[in-house]
Scaffold this motif. Structure first.
Motif, PDB file in Angstrom:
ATOM      1  N   LYS A 105       1.395   7.751  -6.499  1.00  0.00           N
ATOM      2  CA  LYS A 105       0.262   7.173  -7.217  1.00  0.00           C
ATOM      3  C   LYS A 105      -1.015   7.933  -6.875  1.00  0.00           C
ATOM      4  O   LYS A 105      -1.131   8.521  -5.796  1.00  0.00           O
ATOM      5  CB  LYS A 105       0.085   5.694  -6.851  1.00  0.00           C
ATOM      6  N   VAL A 106      -1.971   7.906  -7.813  1.00  0.00           N
ATOM      7  CA  VAL A 106      -3.272   8.522  -7.564  1.00  0.00           C
ATOM      8  C   VAL A 106      -3.990   7.733  -6.477  1.00  0.00           C
ATOM      9  O   VAL A 106      -4.016   6.497  -6.490  1.00  0.00           O
ATOM     10  CB  VAL A 106      -4.109   8.546  -8.851  1.00  0.00           C
ATOM     11  N   ARG A 107      -4.574   8.445  -5.513  1.00  0.00           N
ATOM     12  CA  ARG A 107      -5.293   7.787  -4.421  1.00  0.00           C
ATOM     13  C   ARG A 107      -6.568   7.111  -4.955  1.00  0.00           C
ATOM     14  O   ARG A 107      -7.216   7.644  -5.861  1.00  0.00           O
ATOM     15  CB  ARG A 107      -5.668   8.805  -3.352  1.00  0.00           C
ATOM     16  N   PRO A 108      -6.944   5.971  -4.400  1.00  0.00           N
ATOM     17  CA  PRO A 108      -8.138   5.270  -4.901  1.00  0.00           C
ATOM     18  C   PRO A 108      -9.434   6.016  -4.620  1.00  0.00           C
ATOM     19  O   PRO A 108     -10.403   5.886  -5.362  1.00  0.00           O
ATOM     20  CB  PRO A 108      -8.096   3.927  -4.165  1.00  0.00           C
ATOM     21  N   GLN A 109      -9.480   6.807  -3.531  1.00  0.00           N
ATOM     22  CA  GLN A 109     -10.678   7.563  -3.183  1.00  0.00           C
ATOM     23  C   GLN A 109     -10.489   9.024  -3.579  1.00  0.00           C
ATOM     24  O   GLN A 109      -9.551   9.676  -3.132  1.00  0.00           O
ATOM     25  CB  GLN A 109     -10.969   7.456  -1.682  1.00  0.00           C
ATOM     26  N   HIS A 110     -11.401   9.525  -4.432  1.00  0.00           N
ATOM     27  CA  HIS A 110     -11.286  10.906  -4.899  1.00  0.00           C
ATOM     28  C   HIS A 110     -11.765  11.886  -3.829  1.00  0.00           C
ATOM     29  O   HIS A 110     -12.787  11.684  -3.182  1.00  0.00           O
ATOM     30  CB  HIS A 110     -12.123  11.100  -6.169  1.00  0.00           C
ATOM     31  N   ARG A 111     -10.995  12.960  -3.638  1.00  0.00           N
ATOM     32  CA  ARG A 111     -11.360  14.040  -2.721  1.00  0.00           C
ATOM     33  C   ARG A 111     -11.754  15.263  -3.540  1.00  0.00           C
ATOM     34  O   ARG A 111     -10.987  15.719  -4.386  1.00  0.00           O
ATOM     35  CB  ARG A 111     -10.193  14.362  -1.797  1.00  0.00           C
ATOM     36  N   THR A 112     -12.941  15.780  -3.301  1.00  0.00           N
ATOM     37  CA  THR A 112     -13.456  16.900  -4.078  1.00  0.00           C
ATOM     38  C   THR A 112     -13.222  18.213  -3.347  1.00  0.00           C
ATOM     39  O   THR A 112     -13.543  18.338  -2.161  1.00  0.00           O
ATOM     40  CB  THR A 112     -14.965  16.728  -4.344  1.00  0.00           C
TER      41      THR A 112
END
Length: 292
Positions: A105-112
């Protein structure tokens, strides 16, 4: 994107060791600051400046070395030649950052991520010479890859595309070109007075798509002249390479920062080329490392 969606194994292939399918890196091996190069051997050139090496991983044309340079954690990875390879590398780097490989699943916190591609290029204007450094402040892709992604128009310069297609008499059998700006903060940090802020064409091939003719005739022998004479807001197209637009487009769609800077190794209008370009590329690598 639905964060509850479970990404099927056929859409995101994860190797048995927990690494991404093509680039063979695990999530714990990712770094936030990434230098991209085409040639797998050039990764060793970049890493030769590192003070420490954390790991060295190779798979096909994808070679990755992570380490530290003057206290900065960096990852250098090769992508081979062409925009299709860039799509693979950027997609899998983003998956390492923003997909939980255990739950899919896509993580809730985006890492840039911040990605700088260091490459080589051919100039299209007589005042841009062998050894110059050109940043793709805009990258225009001839490959059409970004056109397969939803939201493409939201990250593209649509007026540039319209004017460019009208000026060149763009053929309907060719993929529609797309134009994407590089990340402004990266351009400001990497670019100084020693670099040209250019408009770059990312061609879909090395020969005919860049106006080279060996044995097969060109569909439009005048295309390069049309490209060279095009102006957008008074500025010309500066150079040809093959990856900047796809890199910058996917990065924008995925919420990352990306730019391309190239060392000029050929002057197309003067039909000159330099095969002994490694010293200039090394100087560009040193400059990017110090400013990244």
């Amino acid at each position: 994107m639905d964060q509850n969606r479970i990404i099927p194994p056929s859409e995101l292939i994860i190797n048995e060791d927990g690494s991404a399918f093509h680039i063979h890196l695990r999530p714990d091996q990712l770094r936030d600051n990434i230098i991209l190069v085409g040639d797998p051997g050039r990764v060793d050139m970049v890493a030769s400046y590192f003070d420490e090496i954390d790991y060295d991983v190779s798979s096909r044309e994808f070679h990755a070395i992570a380490g530290r340079y003057k206290g900065k954690e960096l990852l250098c990875i090769s992508h081979g030649i062409g925009p299709d390879n860039i799509e693979i590398v950027v997609t899998e780097l983003d998956a390492l950052a923003n997909v939980d490989f255990a739950t899919r699943k896509v993580r809730p916190q985006h890492r840039t991520l911040s990605m700088v591609r260091v490459g080589t290029s051919g100039s299209l204007q007589e005042d841009i010479h062998i050894g110059d450094f050109v940043m793709a402040s805009k990258g225009t892709g001839f490959d059409g890859i970004l056109n397969f992604y939803a939201g493409r128009d939201s990250v593209c310069d649509l007026e540039f595309e319209r004017q460019f297609m009208a000026h060149t008499g763009w053929r309907p059998t060719w993929a529609a070109p797309y134009t994407v700006d590089a990340d402004a903060e990266l351009l400001s940090r990497i670019g100084r007075d020693d670099m040209i802020h250019g408009f770059t064409i990312a061609a879909v091939g090395f020969y005919a798509p860049q106006g080279r003719m060996v044995r097969l005739p060109l569909a439009d022998p005048d295309l390069n002249e049309k490209i060279e004479s095009f102006r957008y807001q008074g500025r010309p197209i500066t150079n040809f390479e093959m990856e900047s637009a796809c890199l910058q487009g996917l990065a924008r769609l995925l919420g990352h920062k990306a730019m391309t800077v190239c060392c000029i190794i050929a002057e197309r209008r003067l039909t000159k080329a330099n095969t002994d370009y490694k010293p200039s590329v090394r100087r560009l690598i040193e400059t990017v490392l110090d400013r990244f």
